[in-house]
Design an enzyme around this catalytic site. Structure first.
Site, mmCIF file in Angstrom:
data_model
loop_
_atom_site.group_PDB
_atom_site.id
_atom_site.type_symbol
_atom_site.label_atom_id
_atom_site.label_comp_id
_atom_site.label_asym_id
_atom_site.label_seq_id
_atom_site.Cartn_x
_atom_site.Cartn_y
_atom_site.Cartn_z
ATOM 1 N N HIS A 152 0.837 -1.196 0.000
ATOM 2 C CA HIS A 152 0.000 0.000 0.000
ATOM 3 C C HIS A 152 0.875 1.250 0.000
ATOM 4 C CE1 HIS A 152 0.916 0.634 4.247
ATOM 5 N NE2 HIS A 152 0.632 -0.634 4.472
HETATM 6 P P1 TYD Z 1 -1.593 -2.391 7.615
HETATM 7 O O1 TYD Z 1 -1.031 -1.007 7.623
HETATM 8 O O2 TYD Z 1 -2.435 -2.759 6.432
HETATM 9 O O3 TYD Z 1 -0.407 -3.450 7.781
HETATM 10 P P2 TYD Z 1 0.745 -3.926 6.784
HETATM 11 O O4 TYD Z 1 0.940 -2.864 5.773
HETATM 12 O O5 TYD Z 1 1.934 -4.108 7.656
HETATM 13 O O6 TYD Z 1 0.351 -5.208 6.182
HETATM 14 O O7 TYD Z 1 -2.387 -2.625 8.964
HETATM 15 C C1 TYD Z 1 -2.915 -3.893 9.288
HETATM 16 C C2 TYD Z 1 -4.127 -3.689 10.173
HETATM 17 O O8 TYD Z 1 -3.756 -3.086 11.405
HETATM 18 C C3 TYD Z 1 -5.188 -2.814 9.536
HETATM 19 O O9 TYD Z 1 -6.412 -3.478 9.586
HETATM 20 C C4 TYD Z 1 -5.264 -1.591 10.400
HETATM 21 C C5 TYD Z 1 -4.538 -1.927 11.669
HETATM 22 N N1 TYD Z 1 -3.676 -0.826 12.131
HETATM 23 C C6 TYD Z 1 -4.100 -0.018 13.165
HETATM 24 O O10 TYD Z 1 -5.208 -0.182 13.709
HETATM 25 N N2 TYD Z 1 -3.283 0.997 13.580
HETATM 26 C C7 TYD Z 1 -2.071 1.241 13.015
HETATM 27 O O11 TYD Z 1 -1.337 2.177 13.419
HETATM 28 C C8 TYD Z 1 -1.652 0.400 11.923
HETATM 29 C C9 TYD Z 1 -0.328 0.609 11.242
HETATM 30 C C10 TYD Z 1 -2.491 -0.623 11.514
#
Ligand code: TYD
Length: 150
Positions: A61
């Site tokens: 992303h």
């Molecule tokens: P995401 O940023 O998509 O993780 P990655 O890029 O590492 O795969 O986040 C995964 C999940 O965690 C998403 O459903 C939202 C949650 N999240 C939070 O609630 N707070 C945060 O600060 C972050 C980074 C993620």
């Protein structure tokens, strides 16, 4: 003499490695980060990835406004970044290097070593609205931002 601890690739796709201060001590080393000093933003949020199974990948992303510093606080992993034009791969394996990602950078994280910890300092609180989770949307957002800056 062989450099067993080479400096990672310095920059690419708008991202760059930040060499963080090190206070070395026989009792254990210390690194610190102050917002507005080593990094060009105040830290609004810290999160970390841990217990990542071998072979898994994270990310996939980009963010509209968020800036981040990514650190391998333990172990190692790769970060592939993409600014819509160029991609670059960084191998992070030292807790005194940070990878600075400006806004509008697509990223993938992978190749995590067992027990690794990916520490992230972020410029804004969490907001799902700030995410581009679709690569095409990211490219369109990137082009729009570039147009607006002209
Ligand atoms: P995401 O940023 O998509 O993780 P990655 O890029 O590492 O795969 O986040 C995964 C999940 O965690 C998403 O459903 C939202 C949650 N999240 C939070 O609630 N707070 C945060 O600060 C972050 C980074 C993620």
């Amino acid at each position: 003499m062989t450099d067993w601890n080479p400096h990672p690739e310095g920059s690419g796709a708008g991202c760059r490695i930040v060499d963080l201060p090190r206070v070395t001590d026989p009792r254990g080393n210390l690194t610190f980060i102050e917002g507005g000093s080593q990094i060009p933003f105040d830290v609004a949020r810290v999160y970390y990835l841990y217990d990542v199974p071998g072979g898994e990948s994270r990310g996939g992303h980009a963010h509209q406004n968020l800036q981040q510093l990514i650190i391998a606080a333990a172990g190692s992993f790769d970060v592939i970044v993409d600014d819509g034009t160029e991609t670059s791969r960084f191998h992070l394996n030292r807790s005194y290097y940070g990878l600075l990602l400006p806004r509008l950078t697509w990223r993938e994280l992978g190749n995590f070593s067992t027990g690794s910890v990916c520490l992230v300092l972020a410029s804004l609180p969490y907001s799902e609205d700030d995410y581009y989770r679709d690569y095409g949307d990211f490219l369109a957002g990137r082009r729009a931002a570039e147009e607006a800056a002209r």
